[in-house]
Design a protein around this motif. Structure first.
Motif, short mmCIF file in Angstrom:
data_model
loop_
_atom_site.label_atom_id
_atom_site.label_comp_id
_atom_site.label_asym_id
_atom_site.label_seq_id
_atom_site.Cartn_x
_atom_site.Cartn_y
_atom_site.Cartn_z
N SER A 1 0.55 -0.90 -0.10
CA SER A 1 0.08 0.25 -0.32
C SER A 1 0.95 1.23 -0.03
CB SER A 1 -0.99 0.16 1.12
OG SER A 1 -1.44 -1.29 1.87
N GLY B 1 0.69 3.57 -3.04
CA GLY B 1 -0.17 4.93 -2.87
C GLY B 1 1.12 6.02 -3.47
N ASP C 1 -3.88 8.37 -5.71
CA ASP C 1 -5.25 8.20 -4.80
C ASP C 1 -5.81 7.48 -6.07
OD1 ASP C 1 -3.91 10.69 -3.59
OD2 ASP C 1 -5.38 12.09 -3.87
N ILE C 2 -6.10 6.92 -6.71
CA ILE C 2 -6.65 6.23 -6.91
C ILE C 2 -6.22 4.56 -6.84
CG2 ILE C 2 -7.88 5.12 -9.00
CD1 ILE C 2 -8.32 7.88 -9.93
N SER D 1 -6.41 3.88 -3.15
CA SER D 1 -7.90 3.20 -2.72
C SER D 1 -8.35 1.73 -3.78
CB SER D 1 -8.85 3.94 -3.86
OG SER D 1 -8.58 5.45 -2.73
N SER E 1 -6.33 -1.14 -2.26
CA SER E 1 -6.70 -1.27 -0.75
C SER E 1 -8.17 -2.13 -0.01
CB SER E 1 -6.64 0.20 0.33
OG SER E 1 -5.42 1.16 0.22
N ILE E 2 -8.82 -1.90 -1.80
CA ILE E 2 -10.02 -1.89 -1.68
C ILE E 2 -9.67 -3.66 -2.61
CG2 ILE E 2 -12.60 -2.39 -2.35
CD1 ILE E 2 -12.04 0.66 -2.84
N GLN F 1 -18.73 1.35 -5.76
CA GLN F 1 -17.38 1.93 -5.65
C GLN F 1 -17.78 2.60 -7.19
OE1 GLN F 1 -14.80 2.09 -3.59
NE2 GLN F 1 -16.02 0.77 -1.72
N ILE G 1 -12.07 3.41 -10.04
CA ILE G 1 -11.26 2.46 -8.08
C ILE G 1 -11.89 1.15 -8.39
CG2 ILE G 1 -11.39 2.56 -6.29
CD1 ILE G 1 -11.38 5.42 -6.09
#
Length: 500
Positions: free
Chosen positions: A70, A74, A78-79, A82, A85-86, A156, A160
């Motif tokens: 992550s 990162g 940001d996309i 995210s 992470s999801i 969502q 993303i």
């Protein structure tokens, strides 16, 4: 117990001979004096933390693998952060929890078989679990394939969800590595070979960081590079464990055996009960996010709750290690037909868990005004976290005891019983109560979390009563019968292990 004998036992345990010290082949005598209680407490504490210490290091390294991924992703945007992470937090975590639960059946069988001296059966159990987990990996694969559309269906953002779906497909090899990884891990844990697992996890974490840098920045592969790194390190962990087992675990590994296909359905039922027990716990805490999202001022509610549960997760890492340690201690002692040793190990561990839980609770309450500063400078979030800190402290205390009892349940083979208790305490009582307090009583996230904490308290109370009323001599008898039935012993009490 005289001082020279105590010093000898202490030396054996510290040096790693805690699994079956020659001077402790007999069960404990009843501890009736303060001195005897202190001796039992000292020896059991040494055994517990000699196992739990490396187990915690292993879990931290495994947790660090996802965290490092992550962190590197990162910096791409940001996309990307995210989406990955999801994918890791929802799709991969669901499969991870389910397969880990399925593999936990080996903690019962391997631990008790090892304690009973049926070491050769550990390899057979592991192979049987490989077959079952690999089959369930095939059944879980469509979840990875349709992850993108599924995440869109759950609301969502399209961009993303699409990237998360691509990433999920790319980490399918990691999914199948778990089918071999978890059984191999339980095989080694049953023999208290936690040092090996810790070293493998540490080396793999270092290599994973190097691979992330190479693929993401050196070769400019972006999120695909992150997926490649995860796949490689997952299989490296798996193969390192298997090589160690086949080369250095000659007692437990006697080659591939046709017995791996025997009693598959019965093994599936035990594995599924283990998975259900674990998943009901994991999903319970995941569900709080979904319910919190429907509250008024959801952004603050979800944000403050996320901060609190993140802090709770760090304490959880410690107690997952304790959970594994007490599971091994109980299963080994039951297999060795030492009921008093099993009982004493449980009581000592619960006592220490309560002390640790109280310590963390006090730290949270004293530092409640400053906890959110680690994550945010937003005044509203800091105030909300400060209010929730009281519930966070209680949760940490309850979880410290709950994790120990869960480990005892796995070591003793009580998975089905605990699954029913979890279902009733969490989903029939805790979630409805939290929903009523949060939505209809107007307590918001405090009411929601408070109701769910009462569910955890109910579960802990019921399991504590079951534990208090446990007849450990009867548990030894059941363990002996389980080893006899699952060990494939004939009427002459000789195990059959036909190699392929």
């Amino acid at each position: 117990m005289d001082e020279p004998l105590l010093e000898t036992l202490t030396s054996e345990i510290v040096n790693g001979n805690y699994a079956s010290p020659p001077l402790l082949n007999e069960d404990y005598l009843p501890a009736r004096s303060v001195k005897e209680l202190k001796t039992v407490f000292w020896l059991e504490s040494l055994k517990l933390w000699r196992i739990a210490g490396p187990a915690v290091i292993t879990i931290l390294c495994q947790y660090g693998t996802n965290s490092a991924t992550s962190i590197f992703v990162g910096h791409l945007g940001d996309i990307e952060l995210s989406a990955i992470s999801i994918s890791l937090g929802v799709i991969s975590s669901f499969s991870f929890g389910f397969l880990l639960g399925m593999g936990s059946a080996l903690e019962t069988l391997c631990g008790q078989a090892f304690g009973a001296g049926q070491v050769h059966m550990l390899g057979v159990y592991m192979q049987r679990s490989w077959i079952i987990l690999f089959t369930f990996c095939l059944l879980l694969t469509p979840l990875y394939v349709v992850a993108g559309p599924l995440l869109k269906l759950l609301g969502q953002n399209d961009q993303i969800a699409d990237l998360a779906g691509q990433f999920s497909i790319q980490i399918i090899p990691q999914l199948f590595s778990l089918a071999l990884n978890f059984p191999a891990q339980k095989f080694l844990q049953a023999q208290s070979k936690f040092d090996v697992l810790a070293w493998i996890s540490f080396v793999v974490l270092i290599c994973h960081v190097g691979l992330l840098w190479l693929f993401i920045y050196g070769l400019s592969l972006g999120t695909m590079g992150a997926a490649f790194a995860l796949d490689i390190t997952a299989w490296a962990t798996c193969l390192a464990q298997i090589v160690y087992i086949m080369v250095w675990c000659n007692e437990g590994w006697t080659g591939f055996s046709l017995m791996a296909f025997k009693d598959i359905w019965a093994f599936v039922k035990l594995s599924f009960a283990s998975a259900l027990m674990l998943c009901l716990e994991i999903w319970y805490m995941m569900s709080i996010y979904l319910i919190t999202g429907s509250l008024e001022n959801a952004v603050i509610a979800v944000g403050s709750l996320s901060i609190c549960l993140n802090l709770n997760g760090w304490e959880g890492i410690l107690f997952v290690g304790v959970n594994a340690a007490i599971s091994v201690r109980v299963s080994n002692e039951l297999g060795r037909k030492r009921p008093r040793a099993a009982k004493y190990s449980v009581y000592v561990t619960i006592f220490q868990a309560i002390l640790i839980g109280i310590f963390f609770m006090m730290v949270v309450l004293v530092a409640r005004e400053y906890l959110a500063l680690i994550f945010t400078n937003d005044a509203a979030l800091r105030k909300s976290v400060s209010h929730l800190a009281y519930l966070l402290g209680v949760t940490m205390l309850l979880n410290s005891v709950q994790q120990v009892i869960s480990g005892v349940a796995i070591g003793g083979g009580w998975q089905s019983t605990v699954a029913y208790v979890n279902l009733g305490s969490y989903y029939i009582f805790g979630i409805p109560l939290g929903y009523v307090l949060g939505h209809f009583a107007g307590f918001g996230v405090m009411g929601l979390w408070g109701g769910m904490i009462i569910g955890i308290a109910l579960q802990t109370l019921i399991l504590s009563i079951i534990l208090y009323r446990t007849n450990w001599t009867k548990e030894v008898e059941q363990s002996t019968e389980r080893v006899r039935v699952w060990g494939g012993q004939d009427t002459n009490n000789k195990a059959t292990n036909d190699p392929i």
